[in-house]
Design a protein around this motif. Structure first.
Motif: not given
Length: 112
Positions: A69-86
């Protein structure tokens, strides 16, 4: 098993929680932390005076997941937390050798 240490903006917590829950992640630990990286803090004005805030408030989300599940969890966090800003944050991935549930003595993935 993998331990994900996710440093994210405070306003991303609900989205991250929902994303991980949709994968069947049962629990997580959340801590309020402060730090800086490339963002180098920010400036705020209070009563007409400008102050440099070196440490930016963030949340640290720690969750242990199965290797599958690790790769899917990493992708889920990236998608949820990404705003595109520093300052969107980071995810640190560590291997977990063993987990023990104190109450029952269960070990391994069943203890997660």
């Amino acid at each position: 098993m993998k331990l994900l240490k996710c440093i994210v903006r405070p306003n991303a917590l609900e989205r991250v929680k929902e994303g991980l829950s949709s994968l069947g992640v049962m629990g997580m630990t959340v801590s309020e932390v402060k730090g800086f990286g490339r963002q180098k803090g920010h400036r705020e004005v209070y009563r007409g005076a400008e102050y440099k805030i070196d440490f930016t408030p963030k949340l640290k989300i720690e969750v242990v997941v199965a290797d599958e599940v690790a790769d899917k969890a990493i992708d889920a966090v990236k998608e949820a937390a990404n705003t595109g800003n520093i300052g969107d944050g980071k995810i640190f991935v560590l291997s977990v050798d063993e987990v023990v549930r104190i109450r029952t003595g269960e070990t391994g993935e069943s203890a997660v």
